[in-house]
Design an enzyme around this catalytic site. Structure first.
Site, PDB file in Angstrom:
ATOM      1  N   GLY A  15       0.821  -1.215   0.000  1.00 14.61           N
ATOM      2  CA  GLY A  15       0.000   0.000   0.000  1.00 14.61           C
ATOM      3  C   GLY A  15       0.844   1.249   0.000  1.00 14.61           C
ATOM      4  O   GLY A  15       0.531   2.233   0.681  1.00 14.61           O
ATOM      5  N   GLY A  17       1.283   3.648  -2.003  1.00 13.35           N
ATOM      6  CA  GLY A  17       0.760   4.902  -2.535  1.00 13.35           C
ATOM      7  C   GLY A  17      -0.265   5.585  -1.663  1.00 13.35           C
ATOM      8  O   GLY A  17      -0.718   6.684  -1.994  1.00 13.35           O
ATOM      9  N   LYS A 168     -10.260  -4.809  10.996  1.00  9.18           N
ATOM     10  CA  LYS A 168      -8.954  -4.508  11.576  1.00  9.18           C
ATOM     11  C   LYS A 168      -8.675  -5.383  12.796  1.00  9.18           C
ATOM     12  O   LYS A 168      -7.546  -5.848  13.006  1.00  9.18           O
ATOM     13  CB  LYS A 168      -8.876  -3.031  11.967  1.00  9.18           C
ATOM     14  CG  LYS A 168      -9.001  -2.063  10.817  1.00  9.18           C
ATOM     15  CD  LYS A 168      -7.974  -2.280   9.729  1.00  9.18           C
ATOM     16  CE  LYS A 168      -6.584  -1.845  10.119  1.00  9.18           C
ATOM     17  NZ  LYS A 168      -5.627  -1.877   8.987  1.00  9.18           N
TER      18      LYS A 168
END
Length: 329
Positions: A15, A17, A168
């Site tokens: 991830g 970016g 999460k």
């Protein structure tokens, strides 16, 4: 061990970016690391900012890798001695099939990354979890400080359809379970709502929260009474800190102290009096504060919320996200 950890100079960031991922890549490059960054499409203009970072031309290699594509993940991680797993689906509302769109990708993506780390002999993995995996626990005494021993209650999250928090929590638990069963060194960091200047062109959710707040939206105020924030640059520092400290282990909360929105309005209005702030902020029971003492004992230092918001507002104005027309007259 410390000398050994200092030699781990090639790392992967999943991830790369995104909001946190971009700042982490920037920090790692500035510290002399060679970085493998996973993105959905290296040629996409959304990732152009990564290629413009200092030392990126020589030390950054972008890989096209979906977290559900195990072989692509293995290719990106191969040759790295450390991995920062930052990527995670963020869909806070509107999911027609939460299990398929949010939970399964978070779980399978994490498992794919960890399995790839085992296969390629990665020495340490830092997983970015979230304060969302801590804060939703109705059995925790109201008003008491939450530390790393507190976990969000999965059934509570499910019954309230809080799919992001559930994903999460489940993904972080799965990471520790995998680590225990397979002898992988895994550390997790749980940031609270993350603010700060952006490196990427897209506005992420947490930045949008502050932007709508500054534009006078009541929506957030009607949902929450208070919140924990943290600076994205301090999150990046925390991730590198736990990676390099030999005695780091387990999970780490990464957050400033809880602040009521009424106090937040007063604090920001004192510096920027002309913005259109929300009015009639309701008084409710305070939430639970988060403790970052474990992280601070490793040496973590953080910016004040006032500094973070000032830098955020300066950035928003520079790029035209917050204009003079959106101020009160």
């Amino acid at each position: 061990m410390e000398e050994q950890m200092s030699e781990l100079r090639r790392v992967c960031v999943t991830g790369a970016g995104g909001f946190i991922g971009s700042w982490l890549v920037k920090l790692l490059l500035s510290e002399g690391y060679k970085v493998h960054g996973t993105v959905r499409d290296p040629s996409n203009e959304k990732n152009a900012h990564l290629k413009k970072l200092d030392r990126a031309t020589k030390n950054l290699q972008l890989f096209k890798a979906d977290l559900l594509d195990y072989n692509a993940i293995v290719e990106a991680i191969s040759g790295c001695e450390g991995v920062f797993h930052v990527a995670s689906p963020v869909i806070l509302s509107g999911a027609s099939n939460p299990e398929e769109e949010i939970i399964s990708p978070a779980l399978l993506g994490t498992k794919n990354v960890l399995k790839a780390c085992s296969e390629t002999s990665v020495k340490r993995v830092v997983v970015v979890s979230s304060a969302a995996a801590i804060m939703f626990n109705p059995d925790w005494a109201q008003g008491t400080i939450m530390d790393e021993s507190c976990w969000s209650n999965e059934e509570f999250c499910r019954s309230n359809e809080n799919w992001y928090c559930l994903s999460k929590t489940m993904a972080e638990r799965a990471a520790f379970k995998y680590a225990q069963e397979n002898g992988l060194d895994v550390i997790t960091v749980c940031p609270s709502l993350t603010l700060g200047p952006l490196l990427q062109s897209d506005v992420n959710f947490s930045s949008l929260v502050l932007l709508t707040f500054l534009k006078g939206s009541q929506e957030l105020i009607e949902t929450y009474n208070c919140e924990n924030f943290v600076d994205v640059r301090d999150v990046a520092e925390a991730l590198l800190l736990v990676y390099t400290k030999p005695d780091a282990s387990g999970r780490y909360i990464c957050s400033l102290n809880l602040i009521k929105f009424a106090d937040l309005v007063d604090m920001v209005r004192n510096v920027y009096p002309s913005f259109n702030y929300p009015n009639n902020i309701p008084e409710r029971n305070e939430g639970n504060d988060l403790s970052s003492e474990k992280l601070k004992k490793l040496g973590w230092k953080c910016r004040t919320l006032k500094e973070t918001i000032a830098d955020s507002i300066k950035y928003y104005q520079e790029v035209g996200l917050l204009t003079m027309e959106e101020k009160t007259t």
